[in-house]
Write a protein that holds these residues in place. Structure first.
Motif, short mmCIF file in Angstrom:
data_model
loop_
_atom_site.label_atom_id
_atom_site.label_comp_id
_atom_site.label_asym_id
_atom_site.label_seq_id
_atom_site.Cartn_x
_atom_site.Cartn_y
_atom_site.Cartn_z
N LEU A 4 25.58 2.71 8.13
CA LEU A 4 24.21 3.16 8.36
C LEU A 4 23.86 3.19 9.83
N SER A 5 24.80 2.83 10.69
CA SER A 5 24.51 2.81 12.12
C SER A 5 24.42 4.21 12.71
N SER A 6 25.04 5.17 12.03
CA SER A 6 25.03 6.55 12.50
C SER A 6 23.87 7.31 11.89
N LEU A 7 23.15 8.05 12.70
CA LEU A 7 22.05 8.87 12.21
C LEU A 7 22.55 9.92 11.23
N THR A 8 23.73 10.48 11.52
CA THR A 8 24.31 11.48 10.61
C THR A 8 24.54 10.89 9.23
N ASN A 9 25.10 9.66 9.20
CA ASN A 9 25.36 9.02 7.91
C ASN A 9 24.08 8.70 7.18
N SER A 308 24.63 18.62 1.87
CA SER A 308 23.84 17.59 2.55
C SER A 308 24.57 17.10 3.80
N TYR A 309 25.88 16.93 3.65
CA TYR A 309 26.65 16.47 4.81
C TYR A 309 26.62 17.52 5.91
N GLY A 310 26.78 18.79 5.51
CA GLY A 310 26.73 19.86 6.50
C GLY A 310 25.38 19.92 7.19
N ILE A 311 24.28 19.77 6.41
CA ILE A 311 22.94 19.79 7.00
C ILE A 311 22.76 18.62 7.95
N ALA A 312 23.25 17.44 7.52
CA ALA A 312 23.12 16.26 8.38
C ALA A 312 23.85 16.47 9.71
#
Length: 334
Positions: A4-9, A308-312
């Protein structure tokens, strides 16, 4: 947590969780609705089948009632009954019984003594005490039920009269048809449902195997639609009273036969028809639909997760670039 440290994640996990939740709710609601529709259709079909069964039984009863009136008015039968001689009445009764095609053909004299009792089995001597015969001797047509070893007889009794206003009552004629396994099988072929007839606290005829009939006993004292487990399957059952012009029953087979009004307080004793449709079999047809919903939902979740991953990644990539530029600018400044 490192993940959860990454904004992307964080964006990806939030989007994926929202997608899974929405798809799960959608699949669940669709599944519930499809199952409810199947249940409603099953119950509606059961009620329609009950109406068909009752109409068929009533049609048979009305037919025998008309035949009983016609035969009771024949001069040949009247002349035989007027002799008050069983050997004279017996052949006449046998002839008319073949023409009528009834399961019981019973003739009494004016005092209620049996002059002829013809059926496919040895007649019970207590048939002479049928309440419908008492009514017929009083000049009233009447009907009753009689539990026999092979099923349940529905009997209509009519007076045999001579003369006009008021007519002289010479005796009575009772004609009965059997609510047995054969009739239940014919109704099953007509409706596609399991059929049972019950009275006196027991199932007297059914399309179900004999070993499975005990499972229906808790239903006998009830009316309406309920569920019952039979032979490992769950059935939806409709219990209907067998109405007759006169609600009365005699139950043979044991000393002290019991007369029970079918509309009275002894619900387990009144004659009823039980119509059953397999809920297990019906819902089994939904399994391919439920499996298709599950697979569709899983594929949709996988696709949505990838999106969702692509959008993130799309959202966070410019932010990462800006952050890196600001970090380099700060380092030059220092």
């Amino acid at each position: 947590m490192r993940i959860l440290s990454s904004l992307t994640n964080r964006i990806f996990l939030a989007s994926a969780a929202l997608t899974v939740l929405c798809m799960g709710i959608a699949v669940y609601l669709v599944n519930v609705r499809v199952t409810a529709s199947a249940e409603e259709e099953l119950q509606h079909g059961l009620i329609e089948t009950g109406a068909v069964v009752d109409q068929q039984r009533a049609t048979i009863f009305d037919l025998y009632a008309v035949l009983a009136r016609l035969v009771a008015d024949l001069p040949k039968l009247k002349a035989a009954v007027d002799t008050d001689d069983p050997p004279t009445v017996a052949p006449v009764a046998a002839e008319y019984r073949l023409q009528v095609g009834s399961d019981l053909f019973l003739v009494t004299n004016r005092s209620g003594r049996v002059l002829a009792a013809i059926s496919d089995r040895a007649p019970d001597p207590r048939l002479a005490s049928l309440p419908s015969i008492h009514d017929a001797l009083a000049g009233r047509e009447s009907a009753t039920f009689w539990v026999a070893p092979e099923g349940m007889l529905q009997v209509v009794s009519v007076p045999i009269t001579a003369g006009e206003a008021p007519p002289e009552i010479l005796g009575t004629l009772s004609v009965g048809f059997l609510l047995g396994d054969a009739l239940a099988a014919r109704l099953e072929n007509l409706t596609g449902s399991e059929i049972a007839f019950a009275a006196g606290g027991e199932v007297v005829a059914s399309t179900l195997p004999a070993a499975s009939r005990a499972a229906l006993l808790p239903l006998i004292g009830t009316l309406g639609v309920s569920r019952v487990a039979v032979g490992g399957d769950e059935y939806l059952a409709l219990v209907m009273p067998l109405a007759s012009p006169r609600s009365a029953s005699l139950f043979g087979g044991a000393p002290g036969a019991q007369r029970v009004d079918e509309t009275g307080g002894d619900g387990a004793s009144r004659p009823v028809a039980v119509i059953l449709r397999s809920r297990t079999e019906r819902l089994r047809f939904l399994r391919p639909i439920q499996a298709a919903l599950g697979v569709t939902g899983l594929i949709a979740v996988l696709l949505a997760t990838g999106i969702s991953y692509g959008i993130a990644r799309t959202i966070t990539r410019p932010l990462d670039a800006i952050t890196a530029t600001m970090r380099r600018s700060r380092q030059r400044a220092t």
